[in-house]
Design a protein around this motif. Structure first.
Motif, PDB file in Angstrom:
ATOM      1  N   TRP A  69       2.123  -2.892   5.993  1.00 35.12           N
ATOM      2  CA  TRP A  69       1.382  -2.068   5.044  1.00 35.12           C
ATOM      3  C   TRP A  69       1.463  -0.603   5.470  1.00 35.12           C
ATOM      4  O   TRP A  69       1.317  -0.283   6.661  1.00 35.12           O
TER       5      TRP A  69
ATOM      6  N   THR B  39       2.994   4.125  -2.290  1.00 34.89           N
ATOM      7  CA  THR B  39       3.112   4.784  -3.613  1.00 34.89           C
ATOM      8  C   THR B  39       2.020   4.277  -4.564  1.00 34.89           C
ATOM      9  O   THR B  39       1.227   3.406  -4.222  1.00 34.89           O
ATOM     10  N   GLY B  40       2.026   4.822  -5.760  1.00 29.25           N
ATOM     11  CA  GLY B  40       1.001   4.475  -6.740  1.00 29.25           C
ATOM     12  C   GLY B  40       1.037   3.029  -7.182  1.00 29.25           C
ATOM     13  O   GLY B  40       0.065   2.514  -7.755  1.00 29.25           O
ATOM     14  N   LEU B  41       2.125   2.345  -6.921  1.00 28.95           N
ATOM     15  CA  LEU B  41       2.218   0.928  -7.298  1.00 28.95           C
ATOM     16  C   LEU B  41       1.644   0.014  -6.226  1.00 28.95           C
ATOM     17  O   LEU B  41       1.512  -1.183  -6.442  1.00 28.95           O
ATOM     18  N   ALA B  42       1.310   0.566  -5.067  1.00 25.81           N
ATOM     19  CA  ALA B  42       0.741  -0.201  -3.949  1.00 25.81           C
ATOM     20  C   ALA B  42       1.704  -1.250  -3.407  1.00 25.81           C
ATOM     21  O   ALA B  42       1.306  -2.153  -2.680  1.00 25.81           O
ATOM     22  N   LEU B  43       2.967  -1.150  -3.764  1.00 26.04           N
ATOM     23  CA  LEU B  43       3.960  -2.126  -3.318  1.00 26.04           C
ATOM     24  C   LEU B  43       5.345  -1.522  -3.487  1.00 26.04           C
ATOM     25  O   LEU B  43       5.625  -0.863  -4.490  1.00 26.04           O
TER      26      LEU B  43
ATOM     27  N   ILE C  93      11.551   5.712  -7.725  1.00 24.29           N
ATOM     28  CA  ILE C  93      12.914   5.198  -7.861  1.00 24.29           C
ATOM     29  C   ILE C  93      13.925   6.337  -7.906  1.00 24.29           C
ATOM     30  O   ILE C  93      15.006   6.252  -7.338  1.00 24.29           O
TER      31      ILE C  93
ATOM     32  N   TYR D 243      11.427  -2.551  -6.980  1.00 27.76           N
ATOM     33  CA  TYR D 243      10.084  -2.224  -7.454  1.00 27.76           C
ATOM     34  C   TYR D 243       9.523  -1.197  -6.482  1.00 27.76           C
ATOM     35  O   TYR D 243       9.296  -1.502  -5.300  1.00 27.76           O
ATOM     36  N   ASP D 244       9.305   0.024  -6.958  1.00 31.04           N
ATOM     37  CA  ASP D 244       8.868   1.109  -6.076  1.00 31.04           C
ATOM     38  C   ASP D 244       8.357   2.248  -6.954  1.00 31.04           C
ATOM     39  O   ASP D 244       8.877   2.471  -8.052  1.00 31.04           O
ATOM     40  N   GLY D 245       7.370   2.965  -6.482  1.00 31.65           N
ATOM     41  CA  GLY D 245       6.804   4.050  -7.278  1.00 31.65           C
ATOM     42  C   GLY D 245       7.675   5.289  -7.344  1.00 31.65           C
ATOM     43  O   GLY D 245       7.400   6.201  -8.116  1.00 31.65           O
TER      44      GLY D 245
ATOM     45  N   LEU E 230       0.815  -1.232   0.000  1.00 27.95           N
ATOM     46  CA  LEU E 230       0.000   0.000   0.000  1.00 27.95           C
ATOM     47  C   LEU E 230       0.840   1.269   0.000  1.00 27.95           C
ATOM     48  O   LEU E 230       0.404   2.304   0.516  1.00 27.95           O
TER      49      LEU E 230
ATOM     50  N   THR F 163       9.298  -3.094  -3.008  1.00 31.90           N
ATOM     51  CA  THR F 163      10.022  -4.304  -2.615  1.00 31.90           C
ATOM     52  C   THR F 163      11.310  -4.460  -3.401  1.00 31.90           C
ATOM     53  O   THR F 163      11.402  -3.998  -4.546  1.00 31.90           O
TER      54      THR F 163
ATOM     55  N   THR G 153      -0.517   1.789   5.688  1.00 37.93           N
ATOM     56  CA  THR G 153      -1.867   2.344   5.828  1.00 37.93           C
ATOM     57  C   THR G 153      -1.771   3.792   6.303  1.00 37.93           C
ATOM     58  O   THR G 153      -0.877   4.159   7.066  1.00 37.93           O
TER      59      THR G 153
END
Lengths: 342, 342
Positions: free
Chosen positions: B284, B200-204, B222, B218-220, B198, B206, B286
């Motif tokens: 998460w 950034t815009g990618l919701a993930l 970088i 993987y991150d909104g 949950l 990692t 949240t």
């Protein structure tokens, strides 16, 4: 995925069985799950529950307890933050002895993350499917839907059908609860009430007491309600509810609490005020911001054979189709940074 | 207010003591609280903590534990939902053995609700005042402030000054945490990492792993970051941090994590990946919606001698002045419904 289970699901519909049977194998088989569905009156009502060999958290151990039971009825629905919310709420409930959690999902199927959450849940619980009736769901003119009403009614029916006694309480999955609340509500004789924080424009909803007596109500939405209270602001004794005719919650948006409390026939003088005569805030109507929808970068072939393929089951909320894969594919590739050196 | 305490607060400033002493009496005296403040280098740094006779929750009992300690560093600040958030997070932490909670407030005084929360807290904890330095706070041109940086640095300094060993982890007060995360991070040797949901815009966010090896991120967000990770996505071993020079977090908005991890000198190949090789989401990001500001109806004389006068201490965020009392007084009176019959 180190803890897994054999999952046996029986799905029943209407008043007769139709046997859709799934057997799900995994390492470290620890439990069996029985998933049943029954049509109850006008809408679906189903149960998913685990067998008895699931280990419980210490606080959830009932073996040496003579406490009255608390039945926490929690409506929930599939959304990106659902598992986070349920995980967090479960940690609160794990501290409360003699509590049974009735989770009621506005759906007819459970997502894989939800199934995994339930299988790992170390609390006594019952899972019910309780979708909003189609006459409300499909009504395009209805702007404010009666959310969670089918869920709360399904929870109460489960209590009735299983001849339970104790107290029930409607617990939204995004509220915050001080543990002292449960110690006080447990001994409710008819209907108990207390303040709720962070609700409506006044940031508070509470009975107004002077010298221990009700003299009025403080709430941002009084209009026409005899009981202007929040869903998190009261608990009900099961035997009292049963004697009052086992009333249900009306499908009337914003008047669910008031309609229910009027129907149960409680008088002002019979209300039991908790939280130190309504001077403490033990529950807050916190609301979690909506998470953004995940973009479709995840379809990039560079992620093949990586952990991303497994994680996407936990994060995607749109169906995986070729159409939306192609839609965002090229524009979002830059979000994945590949290492030049490791 | 059934559980109360004698509160002893010592406030020290700069490098010398100046003794502001408060003694706070109440019923059921159960504990003493020591509140100290020290100016550390360029900004304030103070401590409020309880004496040893405060009862702990069962999960917080360290007596028979040889587990490495986890130091959870939580920045927080005064806002309507603060006590709700801290209450909820404390319930998560009460399940984690061998954990010490370092709560760092962006302020130089603690509100009465916060003091009451701390006095009731059944966890080993340290409370620090760590306000944002005035050069950032007072910079009107700075849109995105480096929030929580002073807090996290104060937490690390406390660990250093008290010669602690174990692992530290930055825990925001509105995130959600699966308890399995703590079991895994506890054995961090240098720096451990895992996915965050949950965010950034990618919701993930990692690390991307193939066959257990890091191949990318993987991150909104970088851009320019060597370590494009969320604050909730890593934990650090205290001894390793100390050997690396006890580096601090930079006051550089959006680059706090990256700046810290670069400065600590960790290499990609030294990172320890948790959460089943980064295939599970155990935390998460949240976010709780901002609560509305309470309106000033509460000044209505009808509430005199009622519970509302006590509750307002828990809900008001604007100072009580005649000016704002008069401002909203008449328009909101209708929100209070006085009973015609009881």
């Amino acid at each position: 995925m180190s803890r897994w289970f054999r999952l046996v699901m029986f799905v029943t519909g209407a008043s007769s069985l139709f046997g859709s049977l799934y057997v799900w194998h995994a390492t470290n088989q620890q439990a069996q799950v029985l998933m049943r569905a029954q049509q109850m009156r006008d809408h679906l009502y189903r149960t998913l529950r685990e067998e008895q060999n699931r280990p419980l958290a210490p606080g959830a151990d009932l073996s040496d307890s003579n406490l009255p039971m608390i039945y926490a009825i929690t409506p929930t629905y599939n959304r990106p933050e659902q598992i986070a919310e349920l995980t967090r709420l479960s940690q609160t409930l794990m501290h409360v002895p003699a509590l049974h959690w009735i989770i009621c999902e506005d759906a007819t199927t459970a997502s894989e993350p939800l199934q995994r959450f339930l299988l790992n849940l170390k609390l006594p619980y019952t899972f019910l499917f309780a979708p909003m009736p189609s006459k409300y769901r499909d009504d395009k003119k209805m702007v404010y839907k009666p959310k969670g009403v089918a869920a709360r009614n399904a929870g109460m029916r489960w209590i009735r059908d299983n001849n339970k006694t104790g107290v029930f309480y409607f617990m939204d999955d995004d509220n915050s609860y001080d543990l002292r609340l449960f110690r006080e509500m447990r001994y409710t004789q008819r209907v108990s009430m207390w303040p709720v924080g962070l609700v409506t424009g006044l940031a508070l909803s509470t009975p107004v007491l002077k010298d221990g007596h009700l003299v009025g109500w403080y709430d941002g939405f009084i209009y026409g309600r005899k009981f202007p209270v929040d869903m998190a602001g009261f608990a009900v004794n099961v035997d009292y509810w049963r004697a009052a005719g086992e009333v249900e919650m009306p499908f009337k948006t914003s008047y669910e609490e008031d309609g229910f409390l009027r129907a149960i026939g409680i008088s002002f003088s019979e209300l039991e005020f908790k939280a130190n005569d309504c001077t403490e805030i033990y529950v807050w109507h916190t609301r979690t911001s909506k998470a953004p929808k995940a973009k479709r970068t995840i379809f990039e072939p560079a992620f093949d054979d990586s952990n991303i393929r497994i994680l996407q089951n936990s994060m995607l909320i749109e169906p995986l189709t070729e159409a939306n894969a192609n839609k965002n594919y090229s524009s979002e590739v830059s979000k994945m940074m590949t290492l030049k050196t490791s």
